[in-house]
Design a protein around this motif. Structure first.
Motif, PDB file in Angstrom:
ATOM      1  N   PHE A 373      51.436  79.237  90.811  1.00  0.00           N
ATOM      2  CA  PHE A 373      51.347  78.009  91.596  1.00  0.00           C
ATOM      3  C   PHE A 373      50.097  77.237  91.181  1.00  0.00           C
ATOM      4  O   PHE A 373      49.061  77.838  90.868  1.00  0.00           O
ATOM      5  N   ASN A 374      50.191  75.915  91.209  1.00  0.00           N
ATOM      6  CA  ASN A 374      48.989  75.121  91.007  1.00  0.00           C
ATOM      7  C   ASN A 374      48.234  74.973  92.313  1.00  0.00           C
ATOM      8  O   ASN A 374      48.653  75.498  93.349  1.00  0.00           O
ATOM      9  N   SER A 375      47.109  74.276  92.286  1.00  0.00           N
ATOM     10  CA  SER A 375      46.253  74.173  93.473  1.00  0.00           C
ATOM     11  C   SER A 375      46.909  73.394  94.607  1.00  0.00           C
ATOM     12  O   SER A 375      46.449  73.436  95.750  1.00  0.00           O
ATOM     13  N   LEU A 376      48.016  72.659  94.309  1.00  0.00           N
ATOM     14  CA  LEU A 376      48.737  71.913  95.345  1.00  0.00           C
ATOM     15  C   LEU A 376      49.860  72.733  95.957  1.00  0.00           C
ATOM     16  O   LEU A 376      50.544  72.275  96.883  1.00  0.00           O
ATOM     17  N   GLY A 377      50.065  73.958  95.444  1.00  0.00           N
ATOM     18  CA  GLY A 377      51.100  74.825  95.982  1.00  0.00           C
ATOM     19  C   GLY A 377      52.432  74.697  95.294  1.00  0.00           C
ATOM     20  O   GLY A 377      53.413  75.311  95.729  1.00  0.00           O
ATOM     21  N   SER A 378      52.517  73.929  94.226  1.00  0.00           N
ATOM     22  CA  SER A 378      53.769  73.760  93.498  1.00  0.00           C
ATOM     23  C   SER A 378      53.940  74.873  92.471  1.00  0.00           C
ATOM     24  O   SER A 378      52.981  75.256  91.781  1.00  0.00           O
ATOM     25  N   VAL A 379      55.175  75.391  92.347  1.00  0.00           N
ATOM     26  CA  VAL A 379      55.468  76.429  91.366  1.00  0.00           C
ATOM     27  C   VAL A 379      55.525  75.805  89.979  1.00  0.00           C
ATOM     28  O   VAL A 379      56.280  74.844  89.747  1.00  0.00           O
ATOM     29  N   VAL A 380      54.729  76.338  89.050  1.00  0.00           N
ATOM     30  CA  VAL A 380      54.712  75.819  87.679  1.00  0.00           C
ATOM     31  C   VAL A 380      55.277  76.829  86.678  1.00  0.00           C
ATOM     32  O   VAL A 380      55.570  76.472  85.542  1.00  0.00           O
ATOM     33  N   MET A 381      55.420  78.088  87.096  1.00  0.00           N
ATOM     34  CA  MET A 381      56.008  79.122  86.242  1.00  0.00           C
ATOM     35  C   MET A 381      56.732  80.132  87.110  1.00  0.00           C
ATOM     36  O   MET A 381      56.265  80.470  88.197  1.00  0.00           O
TER      37      MET A 381
END
Length: 423
Positions: A373-381
């Motif tokens: 997750f990125n720092s905004l809480g979105s899944v990136v992998m």
């Protein structure tokens, strides 16, 4: 079920309570910078052995190691005895003993507190340019009358110096020879791999080989988990061990910007499953206060130790010693009976560059999901892996932009969230 949980809790509390009840072994590893050996650049004027003994005694008297391993000792039985009798066993101290002399050039050596420890066996590994020495000690205790004791094995090495690819290759070859020796002789239990590794980054093949588990189940850990690009990196200023000087004929210059010196430990020493356990937060590059990046040990003023000890460290070597404590307690064996359920241990290398590298321990073989997750809480992998105990796993990080991320690893009986930093 309640009875089962009570039993687990009882043994956990028992092991926690007793871990502080036993003896403490204080360990120091130190590159002594051409002890008792003269060269064209290390002379009687800038590296006098008599003054070095005075400085070493100041350091030893303050730290009082029970295990003292060294690199760069002149290859002579007289030099081994000179250090023992002029820096260790003086001013009423008589308990230090040395291992047997062996080696041919800038040797390693073990000195130990004979009131607490006995040297049972020593051997060596033919690494280049200097051999690696193997010392097996056991602890003196009341249980000896029953034939019970705790063993500690010290592997002391001094790998090839230099920042060229061929130097790194020489280090990698020696590291493989060390791990092959451990595998072939099925060395188990409480092992410390210590010395001047001369590595510049965790990505060096030599260091990676130390971290990779053998088929017999042995791998090494950094007790402080300070894994990364150490060279000239302010994130690792607390762990830099070289150089204590900006310039000098005998002393390497450049200031404190490298982590060359290590004490790595096996899993059993970290977890305390073989009668000995690393004391948390006891690992220290002795005299390092984290304010030395590209500076000397003495400027700006260093308040981490008494002034006379700081001066002794500065004048003895261009390396700092590395220290840690080990608690000896036979009750630590109760940890062998604790269930592995939900005790998964996961370590991730930070910072991340081209790949996310991590180890999972204390698990049964299983499938896990890995999300980043990125720092905004979105899944990136998102990934799925089949994992087993103690192995290393890598995921490509090439698509991640620099920044802070969180990796979520979930198995059938555990889940962990860890912070990672992409450079």
């Amino acid at each position: 079920m309640k009875k089962y949980l009570f039993t687990i809790a009882f043994f956990f509390l028992l092991s926690t309570r007793l871990v502080f009840a036993g003896d403490t072994i204080r360990v120091m590893q130190y590159n002594l910078l051409y002890y008792d050996m003269l060269t064209s650049f290390c002379t009687e004027e800038n590296n006098d052995v008599n003054q070095k003994n005075i400085n070493l005694n100041t350091i030893i008297d303050h730290y009082k190691p029970d295990i003292f391993t060294v690199n760069e000792l002149n290859a002579s039985p007289n030099s081994v005895s000179k250090l023992l009798n002029n820096a260790l066993n003086i001013d009423g101290v008589t308990h230090y003993k040395s291992a047997a002399f062996t080696g041919s050039y800038l040797i390693n050596m073990l000195y130990y507190n004979s009131d607490k420890l006995v040297l049972k066996h020593q051997s060596h590994i033919q690494t280049s340019p200097r051999q690696t020495d193997v010392y097996m000690l056991y602890h003196k205790s009341d249980n000896l009358i029953n034939g019970d004791t705790t063993f500690l094995t010290c592997l002391v090495t001094h790998l090839k110096a230099g920042n060229r690819p061929d130097n790194a290759n020489d280090r990698a070859v020696s590291a493989q020879q060390i791990m092959n020796y451990i595998k072939k002789r099925n060395l188990q239990g409480n092992i410390m791999l210590m010395g001047d590794f001369n590595v510049y980054t965790h990505e060096e093949l030599a260091f990676q080989r130390f971290l990779t588990q053998t088929s017999t189940g042995i791998r090494f850990h950094d007790p402080v988990d300070a894994i990364g690009q150490w060279h000239d990196n302010p994130l690792f200023s607390d762990y830099h061990t070289q150089s204590t000087h900006i310039s000098g004929d005998c002393f390497s210059g450049g200031g404190m910007d490298d982590r060359f010196d290590f004490i790595l430990t096996t899993t059993s020493l970290l977890k305390g499953t073989r009668g000995a356990k690393y004391v948390k937060d006891s690992y220290w590059a002795y005299g390092q206060d984290g304010n030395r990046l590209n500076k000397t040990l003495i400027f700006p003023t260093n308040y981490s130790l008494p002034p006379n000890v700081i001066d002794a460290l500065y004048n003895t070597s261009d390396h700092l010693p590395v220290t840690l404590n080990i608690n000896i307690d036979y009750n630590l064996y109760v940890n062998d009976y604790l269930p592995a359920y939900n005790r998964a241990s996961i370590k991730v290398i930070n910072p991340v560059s081209n790949s996310i590298d991590f180890w999972i321990e204390d698990i049964l073989p299983q499938n896990v999901s890995v999300s980043v997750f990125n720092s905004l809480g979105s899944v990136v992998m998102n990934n799925s892996l089949s994992v087993s105990n103690g192995n290393k796993y890598s995921l490509s990080a090439n698509r991640l932009v620099p920044g802070i991320y969180f990796i979520h690893i979930k198995g059938s009986d555990f889940q962990k969230v860890l912070r990672i930093v992409k450079q």
